[in-house]
Design an enzyme around this catalytic site. Structure first.
Site, PDB file in Angstrom:
ATOM      1  N   LYS A 291      35.371 -16.084  19.690  1.00  0.00           N
ATOM      2  CA  LYS A 291      35.066 -17.031  20.467  1.00  0.00           C
ATOM      3  C   LYS A 291      34.867 -16.330  22.174  1.00  0.00           C
ATOM      4  O   LYS A 291      36.204 -15.882  21.911  1.00  0.00           O
ATOM      5  CB  LYS A 291      35.078 -18.314  20.905  1.00  0.00           C
TER       6      LYS A 291
ATOM      7  N   THR B  71      38.304 -13.415  28.724  1.00  0.00           N
ATOM      8  CA  THR B  71      38.060 -14.884  28.150  1.00  0.00           C
ATOM      9  C   THR B  71      36.951 -15.519  26.802  1.00  0.00           C
ATOM     10  O   THR B  71      37.081 -15.671  26.742  1.00  0.00           O
ATOM     11  CB  THR B  71      37.287 -15.630  29.305  1.00  0.00           C
TER      12      THR B  71
ATOM     13  N   ASN C 108      26.692 -21.858  34.506  1.00  0.00           N
ATOM     14  CA  ASN C 108      28.437 -22.186  35.775  1.00  0.00           C
ATOM     15  C   ASN C 108      27.719 -23.398  36.612  1.00  0.00           C
ATOM     16  O   ASN C 108      29.375 -23.491  36.887  1.00  0.00           O
ATOM     17  CB  ASN C 108      28.765 -20.968  35.466  1.00  0.00           C
TER      18      ASN C 108
END
Length: 406
Positions: free
Chosen positions: A178, A189, A401
């Site tokens: 993921k 990340t 975001n």
């Protein structure tokens, strides 16, 4: 090596499941992966000084445990910056899985991903583990369910599987990952999980994973952020029954190529799903004095926000690429640089021997409007070559975001 349809359960002896336990709204958010037999294992983790509780748990297991047999993952909550409570919750997740499967807590790896700084609702998590364990299966659907359950802002699941023949026996490598935002080298990340039925000792597997990460997850970038939860884990249960694989094995190179392929495809899939991304960018530097220099130069280009925005606008602004190479910290001769852009619409050269060349702006625009664009920088300093992958930077990234917690 043969590419096959599969994911985390492609390797013999591994089962999985993914369910919704209420951490996210109406989406799967808890996954479980279990091996029939104990596994040698390896791990690599975030370089961020602030590490989530599950990262600390898994690092401890890599250092102290010889084998593991299960992996539990939740999404929707990172269990990061949660102090002693977070560590206790991580141990509770491992202990709960262990009790259900007649294992020790130290045989269970734990990962979390999602919002930082919020305690896990452990009643939901533990109830979810019970439900997830009841539905463990070895088929393709089980792998897909697990892959869905580890996603956060991902827009698609990331799975890959291959098989190869070693000593006349079939060996499998399968994986899921993921990642979409907060992607940056060292590592990105992301979470990435690989299973294999190969026979391979823990120390050999750890060395192989470390070398593979250099050329894969450490060569991708979406937005320049490195998170608190980055983890890559590999489990090998040995059920293929070959001799133990190591650099002295005559078919070691075949296995390492397949292993690298799996990690490369997962890393590239993460970039293709970059938050708000419209373009997949590949940057290759050739002719550097060595591989490390080439990789540093390629990473510098792919992580430049000015380069990313130029690609978003399909603007052949080659000066931003030279600028990014120049501040990378690696030494190269700019007077020996040839620079090319290419896509399915063709190839165009914009710099020759460090000097700009007249080029067809209309053709350049056509090439850069494609969803996948390659930049090739050819130097004359040596034989070093490196490739990095990234994406453009769009308005949509800011929108995603700007309201992530809501």
């Amino acid at each position: 090596m043969q590419i096959i349809d599969g994911g985390i359960t492609a390797s013999v002896g591994f089962s999985a499941n993914g369910i919704a336990c209420g951490l996210k709204k109406r989406k799967k958010d808890l996954a479980l992966v279990v091996s029939q037999t104990p596994c040698s294992f390896a791990g690599s983790f975030t370089t961020n000084l602030v590490k989530a509780a599950p990262v600390l748990w898994d690092q401890h297991l890599v250092s102290t445990s010889e084998t593991v047999q299960a992996l539990v993952v939740n999404s929707g909550n990172a269990n990061a910056c949660t102090a002693a409570q977070g560590e206790e919750d991580t141990k509770s997740m491992a202990s709960h899985v262990a009790a259900l499967l007649s294992l020790q807590a130290e045989q269970v790896l734990v990962c979390s991903t999602g919002v930082i700084g919020v305690p896990l609702p452990m009643d939901k998590v533990l109830t979810g583990i019970d439900l997830c364990a009841k539905g463990l299966a070895t088929g393709r659907e089980a792998a897909s369910d697990a892959a869905q359950a580890i996603c956060t802002t991902d827009t698609f699941t990331k799975e890959v599987a291959v098989s190869l023949t070693i000593e006349g026996k079939t060996v499998h490598i399968g994986g899921m990952a993921k990642g979409s935002g907060m992607i940056h080298p060292n590592m990105a990340t992301m979470l990435s999980f690989i299973t294999t039925d190969a026979v391979i000792q823990k120390d050999v597997l750890q060395t192989l994973l470390g070398s593979s990460i250099i050329d894969t997850y450490n060569m991708i970038s979406v937005d320049g952020d490195t998170s608190t939860n980055d983890t890559v884990l590999v489990l090998a249960n040995g059920m293929s029954k070959t001799a133990s694989l190591s650099p002295s094995h005559p078919e070691w190179e075949s296995f390492t190529k397949a292993f690298l392929y799996v990690h490369t495809e997962l890393a590239k899939a993460i970039v293709r799903d970059g938050e708000g991304a419209g373009k997949f960018l590949e940057v290759t530097v050739q002719g550097a004095k060595d591989k490390q220099t080439a990789q540093t130069l390629a990473r510098s280009v792919i992580t430049s926000n000015l380069v990313k925005t130029a690609f978003f606008g399909s603007d052949a602004n080659w000066g931003r690429i030279l600028c990014a190479m120049g501040y990378s910290g690696s030494v190269f001769n700019p007077n020996g640089l040839d620079l090319f852009f290419s896509s399915s619409k063709g190839t165009i050269q914009v710099v020759e021997q460090g000097v700009p060349v007249a080029f067809d702006e209309k053709l350049a625009k056509t090439i850069l409007l494609e969803r996948e664009v390659t930049t090739t920088a050819r130097l004359q300093d040596g034989e070093g070559e490196g490739t990095a992958w990234g994406c453009d930077l769009s308005y949509e990234y800011v929108r995603i975001n700007g309201d992530y917690r809501s």
